[in-house]
Design a protein around this motif. Structure first.
Motif, mmCIF file in Angstrom:
data_model
loop_
_atom_site.group_PDB
_atom_site.id
_atom_site.type_symbol
_atom_site.label_atom_id
_atom_site.label_comp_id
_atom_site.label_asym_id
_atom_site.label_seq_id
_atom_site.Cartn_x
_atom_site.Cartn_y
_atom_site.Cartn_z
ATOM 1 N N ARG A 284 -6.701 -85.096 57.039
ATOM 2 C CA ARG A 284 -6.012 -83.823 56.851
ATOM 3 C C ARG A 284 -6.923 -82.644 57.132
ATOM 4 O O ARG A 284 -8.140 -82.740 56.944
ATOM 5 C CB ARG A 284 -5.539 -83.717 55.397
ATOM 6 C CG ARG A 284 -4.449 -84.685 55.074
ATOM 7 C CD ARG A 284 -3.143 -84.009 55.317
ATOM 8 N NE ARG A 284 -2.117 -84.997 55.513
ATOM 9 C CZ ARG A 284 -0.886 -84.680 55.888
ATOM 10 N NH1 ARG A 284 -0.566 -83.429 56.097
ATOM 11 N NH2 ARG A 284 0.015 -85.601 56.055
ATOM 12 N N GLY B 76 -9.109 -79.689 56.652
ATOM 13 C CA GLY B 76 -9.942 -79.256 55.532
ATOM 14 C C GLY B 76 -10.599 -80.388 54.770
ATOM 15 O O GLY B 76 -11.267 -80.158 53.758
ATOM 16 N N SER C 238 -15.140 -81.681 60.424
ATOM 17 C CA SER C 238 -16.063 -80.863 61.219
ATOM 18 C C SER C 238 -17.380 -80.669 60.476
ATOM 19 O O SER C 238 -18.449 -80.613 61.097
ATOM 20 C CB SER C 238 -15.459 -79.488 61.519
ATOM 21 O OG SER C 238 -14.277 -79.651 62.231
ATOM 22 N N HIS D 287 -6.847 -84.954 65.551
ATOM 23 C CA HIS D 287 -5.636 -84.972 64.730
ATOM 24 C C HIS D 287 -4.593 -85.881 65.360
ATOM 25 O O HIS D 287 -3.514 -86.075 64.812
ATOM 26 C CB HIS D 287 -5.059 -83.556 64.607
ATOM 27 C CG HIS D 287 -5.786 -82.735 63.591
ATOM 28 N ND1 HIS D 287 -6.583 -81.679 63.924
ATOM 29 C CD2 HIS D 287 -5.869 -82.850 62.243
ATOM 30 C CE1 HIS D 287 -7.104 -81.164 62.827
ATOM 31 N NE2 HIS D 287 -6.689 -81.861 61.784
ATOM 32 N N PHE E 68 -2.574 -75.798 59.108
ATOM 33 C CA PHE E 68 -3.435 -75.083 60.057
ATOM 34 C C PHE E 68 -4.900 -75.407 59.814
ATOM 35 O O PHE E 68 -5.271 -75.847 58.726
ATOM 36 C CB PHE E 68 -3.196 -73.568 59.988
ATOM 37 C CG PHE E 68 -3.123 -73.029 58.599
ATOM 38 C CD1 PHE E 68 -4.263 -72.588 57.970
ATOM 39 C CD2 PHE E 68 -1.912 -72.996 57.928
ATOM 40 C CE1 PHE E 68 -4.202 -72.097 56.678
ATOM 41 C CE2 PHE E 68 -1.848 -72.512 56.628
ATOM 42 C CZ PHE E 68 -2.997 -72.058 56.002
HETATM 43 N N1 LIG Z 1 -19.253 -72.217 56.646
HETATM 44 C C1 LIG Z 1 -18.392 -72.474 55.666
HETATM 45 N N2 LIG Z 1 -18.398 -71.757 54.532
HETATM 46 C C2 LIG Z 1 -17.548 -72.025 53.506
HETATM 47 N N3 LIG Z 1 -16.637 -73.016 53.522
HETATM 48 C C3 LIG Z 1 -16.575 -73.765 54.628
HETATM 49 C C4 LIG Z 1 -17.454 -73.539 55.759
HETATM 50 N N4 LIG Z 1 -17.153 -74.459 56.717
HETATM 51 C C5 LIG Z 1 -16.146 -75.211 56.218
HETATM 52 N N5 LIG Z 1 -15.804 -74.799 54.965
HETATM 53 C C6 LIG Z 1 -14.773 -75.396 54.096
HETATM 54 O O1 LIG Z 1 -15.045 -76.775 53.995
HETATM 55 C C7 LIG Z 1 -13.827 -77.533 54.019
HETATM 56 C C8 LIG Z 1 -13.916 -78.550 55.124
HETATM 57 O O2 LIG Z 1 -13.925 -77.872 56.372
HETATM 58 P P1 LIG Z 1 -13.960 -78.653 57.748
HETATM 59 O O3 LIG Z 1 -13.973 -77.624 58.843
HETATM 60 O O4 LIG Z 1 -15.029 -79.664 57.711
HETATM 61 O O5 LIG Z 1 -12.556 -79.395 57.701
HETATM 62 P P2 LIG Z 1 -11.837 -80.267 58.797
HETATM 63 O O6 LIG Z 1 -11.484 -81.550 58.162
HETATM 64 O O7 LIG Z 1 -12.644 -80.314 60.043
HETATM 65 O O8 LIG Z 1 -10.528 -79.392 59.011
HETATM 66 P P3 LIG Z 1 -9.689 -79.070 60.320
HETATM 67 O O9 LIG Z 1 -8.997 -80.336 60.655
HETATM 68 O O10 LIG Z 1 -8.778 -78.009 59.832
HETATM 69 O O11 LIG Z 1 -10.653 -78.616 61.367
HETATM 70 C C9 LIG Z 1 -12.702 -76.522 54.198
HETATM 71 O O12 LIG Z 1 -12.120 -76.261 52.957
HETATM 72 C C10 LIG Z 1 -13.389 -75.296 54.738
HETATM 73 O O13 LIG Z 1 -12.732 -74.122 54.349
#
Ligand SMILES: Nc1ncnc2c1ncn2[C@@H]1O[C@H](COP(=O)(O)OP(=O)(O)OP(=O)(O)O)[C@@H](O)[C@H]1O
Length: 327
Positions: A56, A58, A62, A205, A316
């Motif tokens: 999912r 967040g 990443s 995704h 999103f």
């Molecule tokens: N530099 C940052 N500062 C604060 N919070 C962050 C930062 N980078 C990511 N986050 C938070 O960490 C959590 C994980 O983010 P991440 O980008 O790893 O998710 P993701 O699984 O890759 O999501 P998506 O599929 O939407 O790209 C999220 O809640 C995001 O808001």
């Protein structure tokens, strides 16, 4: 690994994973301020394996890739490559994003050659070779703005390949492409992975993309790996094939379970307008937070038609939110 395509099998015969880095992650923890994103994540990836990560928005996909690329500090735990500290591997780890991130004031070949040591002639020859591998040898001296989205991603791939990466991190690199270009790019990535034998970690995704490319699919939920399934299907894989479809459906079901639902980055709403475009269409969704405009690939809309008035869940990307005042 089973390879049915004779062309790939030939290359496969000479690849033994020695080109790839062995990845070992132990108890990885990441905090952003007070907020814990990775909760003691453990993962071992043998050299040369192609791993896809789904989850999912967040859930920390990443963040994990950024940690592996050394772009973010760890809050706890350890990452090792080939049994040594991550820091010793520098350029052997490359990352590719959803956007090509090319410098618009440099030509295609200059973008590919960026930061490469050596004489001008040597660098040009290497960059030409990398461009040829991604099928863009004839576009070397053009400006990035003249290329399509798919071609720009090919340039980004060439820019990564020129450094002969032993670990290639792919953060949704095909997410913004139309369905056909996406499948073409998947084949190209698979072919190049076979040739170079690097270890690959793909965040996507698109579950079908994960099944098409990966040796193994991982699901991350709330910063932990909760599902780890090998993909034991011959390559190249056919989307319509029964075992492909069965695995895709199993992963999708797992992804859709209530447990996996992440309450963040989602808004319930109702479709109020659909503006069909050639490649991308705009879907307007009325949500409690206001009207949300979603750019959806037109091919996806033909596959999964949406009607005016349909109740939808808008999900999103957590790191691509733009906040603006209402005036
Ligand atoms: N530099 C940052 N500062 C604060 N919070 C962050 C930062 N980078 C990511 N986050 C938070 O960490 C959590 C994980 O983010 P991440 O980008 O790893 O998710 P993701 O699984 O890759 O999501 P998506 O599929 O939407 O790209 C999220 O809640 C995001 O808001």
């Amino acid at each position: 690994m089973q390879i049915d395509n004779p062309e790939l099998a030939q290359v496969g015969a000479v690849r033994d994973g020695s080109g790839g880095l062995d990845v070992e992650i132990r108890g990885l923890v990441k905090y952003f301020g007070e907020r814990q994103v990775l909760h003691g994540l453990d993962l071992s990836i043998p050299a040369g394996e192609f791993v896809a990560i789904v989850g999912r928005s967040g859930c920390g996909k990443s963040t994990l890739l950024r940690q592996l690329a050394g772009l973010d500090s760890l809050s706890g735990g350890a990452i090792g490559f080939d049994g040594k500290a991550r820091e010793t591997f520098g350029d052997q780890v490359r990352i590719m994003y959803q956007e090509a991130r090319l410098l618009p004031w440099r030509t295609v070949i200059q973008n590919v050659a960026l930061g490469l040591p050596g004489s001008r002639a040597q660098v040009r020859a290497q960059a030409e070779e990398a461009l040829a591998q991604v099928g863009l040898a004839d576009r070397a001296d053009e400006w990035p703005s003249r290329l399509s989205g798919g071609q720009r991603q090919r340039v980004a791939l060439a820019r990564a390949l020129i450094h002969r990466p032993r670990l290639l991190l792919l953060d949704e690199p095909l997410g913004a492409l139309d369905a056909l270009t996406r499948i073409e790019m998947q084949r190209l990535i698979e072919q190049i992975w076979h040739q170079h034998a690097f270890t690959a970690l793909l965040v996507t995704h698109d579950v079908a993309e994960a099944v098409a490319l990966a040796d193994r699919i991982l699901l991350i939920e709330e910063g932990r790996i909760t599902f780890d399934e090998p993909v034991d299907l011959p390559r190249p894989r056919e989307h319509g094939e029964a075992r492909f479809a069965a695995l895709e459906s199993r992963v999708l079901k797992r992804l859709m379970t209530v447990d996996a639902l992440n309450p963040r980055n989602q808004l319930r709403g109702r479709v109020t307008e659909i503006v069909i475009g050639k490649v991308l269409s705009e879907v307007l969704v009325m949500t409690p937070a206001g009207v949300l405009s979603a750019a959806v690939p037109t091919s996806t809309l033909s596959e999964f038609p949406l009607e005016l008035g349909a109740d939808v869940l808008a999900v999103f990307k957590s790191n691509q939110v733009v906040l603006a005042t209402s005036d």
